[in-house]
Design a protein around this motif. Structure first.
Motif, PDB file in Angstrom:
ATOM      1  N   THR A 103      43.727  13.029  76.640  1.00 49.89           N
ATOM      2  CA  THR A 103      44.051  12.010  75.642  1.00 49.89           C
ATOM      3  C   THR A 103      42.788  11.303  75.183  1.00 49.89           C
ATOM      4  N   GLU A 144      47.386   4.854  75.265  1.00 52.87           N
ATOM      5  CA  GLU A 144      48.044   4.373  76.477  1.00 52.87           C
ATOM      6  C   GLU A 144      47.676   5.262  77.660  1.00 52.87           C
ATOM      7  N   TYR A 145      47.364   4.652  78.776  1.00 54.60           N
ATOM      8  CA  TYR A 145      46.991   5.297  80.035  1.00 54.60           C
ATOM      9  C   TYR A 145      45.571   5.878  80.038  1.00 54.60           C
ATOM     10  N   SER A 146      44.817   5.745  78.939  1.00 54.97           N
ATOM     11  CA  SER A 146      43.499   6.381  78.889  1.00 54.97           C
ATOM     12  C   SER A 146      42.493   5.729  79.831  1.00 54.97           C
ATOM     13  N   ARG A 195      43.263   4.893  82.923  1.00 55.88           N
ATOM     14  CA  ARG A 195      43.772   5.104  84.278  1.00 55.88           C
ATOM     15  C   ARG A 195      42.983   6.191  84.997  1.00 55.88           C
ATOM     16  N   LYS A 198      44.663   8.016  87.308  1.00 54.49           N
ATOM     17  CA  LYS A 198      45.703   9.020  87.449  1.00 54.49           C
ATOM     18  C   LYS A 198      46.945   8.524  86.731  1.00 54.49           C
ATOM     19  N   VAL A 199      47.850   9.448  86.455  1.00 50.69           N
ATOM     20  CA  VAL A 199      49.065   9.102  85.726  1.00 50.69           C
ATOM     21  C   VAL A 199      50.178  10.004  86.253  1.00 50.69           C
ATOM     22  N   THR A 200      51.422   9.527  86.207  1.00 50.03           N
ATOM     23  CA  THR A 200      52.536  10.329  86.721  1.00 50.03           C
ATOM     24  C   THR A 200      53.141  11.177  85.602  1.00 50.03           C
ATOM     25  N   GLU A 249      55.265   9.039  83.377  1.00 55.39           N
ATOM     26  CA  GLU A 249      54.504   8.265  82.391  1.00 55.39           C
ATOM     27  C   GLU A 249      54.034   9.133  81.234  1.00 55.39           C
ATOM     28  N   VAL A 250      53.602  10.347  81.546  1.00 57.93           N
ATOM     29  CA  VAL A 250      53.127  11.256  80.498  1.00 57.93           C
ATOM     30  C   VAL A 250      54.225  11.538  79.476  1.00 57.93           C
ATOM     31  N   SER A 309      48.320  13.547  72.509  1.00 64.40           N
ATOM     32  CA  SER A 309      47.845  13.842  73.859  1.00 64.40           C
ATOM     33  C   SER A 309      48.424  15.194  74.265  1.00 64.40           C
TER      34      SER A 309
END
Length: 299
Positions: free
Chosen positions: A168, A173-175, A177, A179-181, A184-185, A236
């Motif tokens: 991404t 959003e979440y960039s 982080r 890690k991400v779940t 969330e993705v 993304s």
């Protein structure tokens, strides 16, 4: 008799007399006559005839298995004798799933350094197409997933484990982080491979295991198309770590590990199960085993 068996294999693959003749480099009457002579030699009907190709008879399906083995062994013998006289030469045809294409040079480059008389044809295909092409002698080897769907009668060499990343743009959003779940993705506008790709089926399964479903805003069978859309900052994607590393993403693009679960799937080289292998295929298997050792040392 070998040429007649090759005619028969081509007809079974193309399911059309004209296309089979063209593939074999002969006229349609020559191909039809060759298959009729094969039927006379064996004493059975191989092809259901009509105004056009209507399929193989039950005996024809049995003969097809033998024909593939006999033609494969004959090619192996010819290759081995040519290699004994002139060294390893010829063309290796490889079909790879799109997510594995970026690592193919790590196999082909050192191989050709050792055997400069060898050339390559590389195709991008789905996992199902890889196995079909292998079974029909249209390729010499495939690179595909080894642990997710049935492979059939093949010899395989595990090469590496494919792990998944959220790809991404910075500011999305979440960039920021580490890690991400998977859950969330699923909330992001995603561009993914098309559903006929095994990679997409794997991703869909991991999302389903996380209790979510995704309707991507863009689908393509081309990794280049996905990369170009990610670079706009509006999309993304979910891609293997090794692929993201190969394309050398830099700011403002980020690759973030996806966890819960931290999933991985094995990708490897597959060839038709045969003893002995052709000289070219055996040399490729040896190179794949060396590459697998290199991947293990790096991981």
């Amino acid at each position: 008799m070998i040429d007649k068996l090759e005619f028969f294999i081509a007809l079974a693959r193309e399911q059309h007399f004209g296309r089979a003749a063209e593939e074999c480099g002969v006229t349609q009457p020559t191909l039809s006559a060759g298959i009729k002579q094969l039927e006379d030699i064996l004493g059975v009907m191989l092809v259901q005839r009509g105004s056009r190709f209507q399929g193989l008879t039950p005996e024809g399906r049995q003969v097809l298995d033998w024909a593939r083995r006999i033609v494969g062994d004959t090619r192996a013998m010819r290759e081995e004798m040519r290699a004994a006289r002139h060294g390893l030469s010829g063309r290796i045809r490889i079909a790879a799933i799109p997510t594995a294409l970026a690592m193919v040079p790590r196999l082909t480059t050192p191989f050709r350094d050792k055997h400069p008389g060898v050339t390559f044809s590389i195709l991008s295909r789905t996992s199902i197409e890889v196995l079909s092409l292998l079974g029909n002698f249209e390729i010499d080897a495939g690179i595909t997933y080894l642990d997710n769907e049935p492979l059939g009668r093949v010899t395989s060499v595990p090469l590496y484990a494919e792990r998944y990343q959220l790809i991404t743009a910075a500011g999305n959003e979440y960039s920021d982080r580490d890690k991400v779940t998977w859950e969330e993705v699923s909330t992001l506008p995603l561009c993914l491979l098309t559903p006929d790709m095994q990679n997409r089926r794997i991703i869909d399964q991991h999302l389903a295991d996380a209790g979510v479903q995704v309707r991507p805003t863009l689908e393509s069978n081309s990794m280049i198309v996905l990369f170009s859309h990610i670079r706009t900052g509006k999309w993304s994607s979910i891609m293997p770590l090794n692929l993201a590393e190969t394309f050398g993403f830099a700011e403002p693009i980020r690759a973030i590990p996806i966890v819960e679960p931290d999933a991985s799937h094995t990708v490897g080289l597959v060839v038709a199960k045969r003893d002995p292998n052709t000289t070219l295929v055996q040399a490729l298997l040896d190179e794949a085993m060396a590459l697998a050792g290199d991947f293990r040392r790096r991981s």
